[in-house]
Motif scaffolding. Sequence first.
Motif, mmCIF file in Angstrom:
data_model
loop_
_atom_site.group_PDB
_atom_site.id
_atom_site.type_symbol
_atom_site.label_atom_id
_atom_site.label_comp_id
_atom_site.label_asym_id
_atom_site.label_seq_id
_atom_site.Cartn_x
_atom_site.Cartn_y
_atom_site.Cartn_z
ATOM 1 N N ASN A 177 49.647 23.375 47.781
ATOM 2 C CA ASN A 177 49.610 23.632 46.347
ATOM 3 C C ASN A 177 50.828 24.431 45.886
ATOM 4 N N GLU A 178 51.779 24.660 46.796
ATOM 5 C CA GLU A 178 53.007 25.362 46.452
ATOM 6 C C GLU A 178 54.204 24.491 46.841
ATOM 7 N N ASN A 179 55.389 24.973 46.506
ATOM 8 C CA ASN A 179 56.612 24.240 46.844
ATOM 9 C C ASN A 179 56.861 24.351 48.341
ATOM 10 N N ILE A 180 56.593 23.294 49.077
ATOM 11 C CA ILE A 180 56.707 23.332 50.539
ATOM 12 C C ILE A 180 58.146 23.573 50.978
ATOM 13 N N MET B 171 45.255 27.743 39.711
ATOM 14 C CA MET B 171 45.921 27.424 40.971
ATOM 15 C C MET B 171 46.472 25.989 40.914
ATOM 16 N N PRO B 172 47.736 25.796 41.320
ATOM 17 C CA PRO B 172 48.300 24.444 41.298
ATOM 18 C C PRO B 172 47.495 23.501 42.179
ATOM 19 N N LEU B 173 47.491 22.226 41.795
ATOM 20 C CA LEU B 173 46.769 21.231 42.552
ATOM 21 C C LEU B 173 47.486 20.919 43.861
ATOM 22 N N LEU B 174 46.717 20.459 44.840
ATOM 23 C CA LEU B 174 47.307 20.043 46.112
ATOM 24 C C LEU B 174 48.198 18.830 45.903
ATOM 25 N N GLN B 175 49.334 18.866 46.570
ATOM 26 C CA GLN B 175 50.232 17.720 46.571
ATOM 27 C C GLN B 175 50.408 17.228 48.000
ATOM 28 N N ARG B 176 50.551 15.938 48.146
ATOM 29 C CA ARG B 176 50.651 15.309 49.469
ATOM 30 C C ARG B 176 52.117 15.050 49.811
ATOM 31 N N TYR B 177 52.508 15.520 50.987
ATOM 32 C CA TYR B 177 53.879 15.322 51.464
ATOM 33 C C TYR B 177 53.854 14.577 52.802
ATOM 34 N N TYR C 114 58.272 11.876 65.102
ATOM 35 C CA TYR C 114 56.975 11.470 64.579
ATOM 36 C C TYR C 114 56.932 11.734 63.080
ATOM 37 N N THR C 115 56.090 10.997 62.385
ATOM 38 C CA THR C 115 55.854 11.216 60.962
ATOM 39 C C THR C 115 54.548 11.974 60.791
ATOM 40 N N GLY C 116 54.578 12.999 59.944
ATOM 41 C CA GLY C 116 53.396 13.804 59.703
ATOM 42 C C GLY C 116 53.057 13.865 58.224
ATOM 43 N N THR C 117 51.864 14.371 57.936
ATOM 44 C CA THR C 117 51.390 14.513 56.562
ATOM 45 C C THR C 117 50.838 15.916 56.367
ATOM 46 N N LEU C 118 51.172 16.513 55.235
ATOM 47 C CA LEU C 118 50.605 17.818 54.887
ATOM 48 C C LEU C 118 50.296 17.850 53.404
ATOM 49 N N VAL D 61 61.257 15.216 53.969
ATOM 50 C CA VAL D 61 60.024 15.654 53.314
ATOM 51 C C VAL D 61 59.952 14.959 51.951
ATOM 52 N N ARG D 62 58.925 14.151 51.788
ATOM 53 C CA ARG D 62 58.792 13.355 50.562
ATOM 54 C C ARG D 62 57.424 13.595 49.927
ATOM 55 N N LEU D 63 57.442 13.775 48.617
ATOM 56 C CA LEU D 63 56.205 13.900 47.880
ATOM 57 C C LEU D 63 55.602 12.515 47.700
#
Length: 275
Positions: A162-165, A1-7, A155-159, A269-271
């Motif tokens: 593990n997939e291409n958001i 499973m791909p690792l979590l990425q922060r956006y 507003y700015t959010g964070t998610l 949306v930024r990685l």
Amino acid sequence: MPLLQRYEYRLKTISTLVMSPRNHQGHYLVAGDFKRADIEQNLNHLVTDGENASPNRVNIIYPFYQYGAYSSYDPKNTQYYIPGSSIKGAVLSNGPQPKAPVNMMVDDIIVQSTHLQLRGLYKLQYLSEETNHSVRLEHFFPNVAVEMLAAGTEYTGTLFCNENIHEYLQVSQRKTQDKLIQLKDRLRAANDASLIEDGGRIERLKNNIDSIMQAMLSNTGAHTLLLGGYKGLALSGVFPNTAFNKVDSAVYVDQSKDLPHGLVQIDKVRLKQGI
């Protein structure tokens, strides 16, 4: 499973956003949760577009989502938020079918009380072909006021995903387009039926939906979704034409924008590095 990425991303409200846990967290005049004067003193912008939308008639206030429990209506000292679970649901419920389980976590977004508005609810009713009623905009429950996040708020959010958001946002926007096309078709049919008692609001609503859809096509870096409640049955899903024509459909209208409630745009949306 791909690792979590922060956006990180920006969320901007196109129309007023209603997010209210109304079933168990309402404020009631009869219980002493607020006084008539509190409605204007605390926020001072109850929308009174209709003759019945008077602060003197409000007996119940449904608040925006808030942390904790409050014994009285006190917006200046209340911590409001957009639940990350609601944003996640709007994205994943309409997204592509994954080959493997999607691991997504979305942080809550803290909301400033100064960005909230206390408004009456207005409902455009009788869009069904199965009714002989004239299509008109009516004040819905005049004794109820609802806290809404104002249109044009950012507003700015964070998610974390593990997939291409971006793929999920694209599919979610296409589902939003389908719902808006469906609503626009019903509005056009209502206009054609000449059963209008709304002072041109249906035409303005239809034109504004067209503008939103054109913006979806031209702005490839942004994604428009439907979020929150009080959208109405007409935007609750995508129905076969034969079934939808028989539904006594309705849509709640943000009178400040002549649009349905809950239209939001997610962009920038930024990685980001790190979790």
